[in-house]
Design a protein around this motif. Sequence first.
Motif, PDB file in Angstrom:
ATOM      1  N   ALA A   1      84.839  64.243  46.378  1.00 56.04           N
ATOM      2  CA  ALA A   1      84.300  65.462  46.991  1.00 56.04           C
ATOM      3  C   ALA A   1      84.078  66.575  45.976  1.00 56.04           C
ATOM      4  O   ALA A   1      83.294  67.498  46.212  1.00 56.04           O
ATOM      5  N   HIS A   2      84.736  66.509  44.834  1.00 54.90           N
ATOM      6  CA  HIS A   2      84.571  67.506  43.770  1.00 54.90           C
ATOM      7  C   HIS A   2      83.552  67.048  42.727  1.00 54.90           C
ATOM      8  O   HIS A   2      83.395  67.706  41.690  1.00 54.90           O
ATOM      9  N   GLY A   3      82.904  65.911  42.986  1.00 52.82           N
ATOM     10  CA  GLY A   3      81.908  65.395  42.050  1.00 52.82           C
ATOM     11  C   GLY A   3      82.503  64.712  40.843  1.00 52.82           C
ATOM     12  O   GLY A   3      81.854  64.603  39.801  1.00 52.82           O
ATOM     13  N   LEU A   4      83.760  64.234  40.976  1.00 57.30           N
ATOM     14  CA  LEU A   4      84.458  63.619  39.842  1.00 57.30           C
ATOM     15  C   LEU A   4      84.802  62.168  40.122  1.00 57.30           C
ATOM     16  O   LEU A   4      84.923  61.747  41.271  1.00 57.30           O
ATOM     17  N   VAL A   5      84.968  61.412  39.040  1.00 59.30           N
ATOM     18  CA  VAL A   5      85.417  60.024  39.127  1.00 59.30           C
ATOM     19  C   VAL A   5      86.483  59.818  38.040  1.00 59.30           C
ATOM     20  O   VAL A   5      86.324  60.307  36.916  1.00 59.30           O
ATOM     21  N   PRO A   6      87.606  59.144  38.374  1.00 59.73           N
ATOM     22  CA  PRO A   6      88.610  58.864  37.346  1.00 59.73           C
ATOM     23  C   PRO A   6      88.050  57.900  36.298  1.00 59.73           C
ATOM     24  O   PRO A   6      87.337  56.948  36.638  1.00 59.73           O
ATOM     25  N   ALA A   7      88.410  58.143  35.041  1.00 57.30           N
ATOM     26  CA  ALA A   7      87.959  57.290  33.938  1.00 57.30           C
ATOM     27  C   ALA A   7      89.180  56.840  33.143  1.00 57.30           C
ATOM     28  O   ALA A   7      89.826  57.655  32.474  1.00 57.30           O
ATOM     29  N   ILE A   8      89.502  55.566  33.248  1.00 61.18           N
ATOM     30  CA  ILE A   8      90.620  54.978  32.507  1.00 61.18           C
ATOM     31  C   ILE A   8      90.096  54.584  31.133  1.00 61.18           C
ATOM     32  O   ILE A   8      89.106  53.867  31.022  1.00 61.18           O
ATOM     33  N   ILE A   9      90.781  55.045  30.095  1.00 61.04           N
ATOM     34  CA  ILE A   9      90.333  54.782  28.725  1.00 61.04           C
ATOM     35  C   ILE A   9      91.220  53.699  28.118  1.00 61.04           C
ATOM     36  O   ILE A   9      92.440  53.832  28.074  1.00 61.04           O
ATOM     37  N   GLN A  10      90.576  52.630  27.633  1.00 60.77           N
ATOM     38  CA  GLN A  10      91.290  51.474  27.087  1.00 60.77           C
ATOM     39  C   GLN A  10      90.750  51.145  25.698  1.00 60.77           C
ATOM     40  O   GLN A  10      89.536  51.118  25.487  1.00 60.77           O
ATOM     41  N   ASP A  11      91.668  50.885  24.762  1.00 56.24           N
ATOM     42  CA  ASP A  11      91.261  50.447  23.425  1.00 56.24           C
ATOM     43  C   ASP A  11      90.693  49.037  23.537  1.00 56.24           C
ATOM     44  O   ASP A  11      91.345  48.133  24.050  1.00 56.24           O
ATOM     45  N   VAL A  12      89.486  48.838  23.060  1.00 60.87           N
ATOM     46  CA  VAL A  12      88.819  47.541  23.204  1.00 60.87           C
ATOM     47  C   VAL A  12      89.530  46.442  22.417  1.00 60.87           C
ATOM     48  O   VAL A  12      89.488  45.275  22.807  1.00 60.87           O
ATOM     49  N   LYS A  13      90.222  46.804  21.343  1.00 56.86           N
ATOM     50  CA  LYS A  13      90.878  45.793  20.512  1.00 56.86           C
ATOM     51  C   LYS A  13      92.289  45.470  21.004  1.00 56.86           C
ATOM     52  O   LYS A  13      92.648  44.311  21.144  1.00 56.86           O
ATOM     53  N   THR A  14      93.088  46.506  21.228  1.00 53.40           N
ATOM     54  CA  THR A  14      94.484  46.270  21.593  1.00 53.40           C
ATOM     55  C   THR A  14      94.678  46.066  23.091  1.00 53.40           C
ATOM     56  O   THR A  14      95.713  45.574  23.517  1.00 53.40           O
TER      57      THR A  14
END
Length: 197
Positions: free
Chosen positions: A7-20
């Motif tokens: 409703a606030h125009g946001l989406v959670p973004a989980i950040i993951q290291d592609v290697k580890t």
Amino acid sequence: MTIKYDAHGLVPAIIQDVKTKRVLMLGYMNEDAYKKTIETKQVTFFSRSKQRLWTKGEESGHFLNLVDIKNDCDNDTLLIQVNPVGSTCHTGTDTCWGEANSESYGFLSQLEEVIKSRKENADSETSYVASLFKKGINKIAQKVGEEAVETVIEAMDTKDDLFLYESADLLFHYLILLQAKGFTLSDIVKELKGRHK
């Protein structure tokens, strides 16, 4: 990509290291942050406290270089895989959970830690691993050879349970040998990655 913003125009973004494969942080994106991330290939969030777009690293130089973005099954959470430059957390740690951003091999990494502990306490009279370290590298290498032969013998038989049993013995003793030589699974993975073209 279809993204369901809240409703606030946001989406959670989980950040993951592609290697580890370690989760580094959680942030939020609005549509503009998503578009800027795609355009610049550096992860940009919508800062809820500053009420503006914020590119991770814009002040510290610790950027999150975009590798891939995936949407979850409900289209309301993003998984963003990155190559991080420097620490991720504003506190200076690798992750926002205070963990080192190192590769983990699940149970095998736990087993390596147990072996390391036994090596450091080799005076223990009750530990099989400690007793091997006390006997030295030749005995450890001999055990790896014995377990390898037993694994090969069972591989040529039809009893899969015995093959798996001997394979586990071989891997266990190999991990001990790695520690005796001052190496870990990460060193082997690095070597294999170097060969992978």
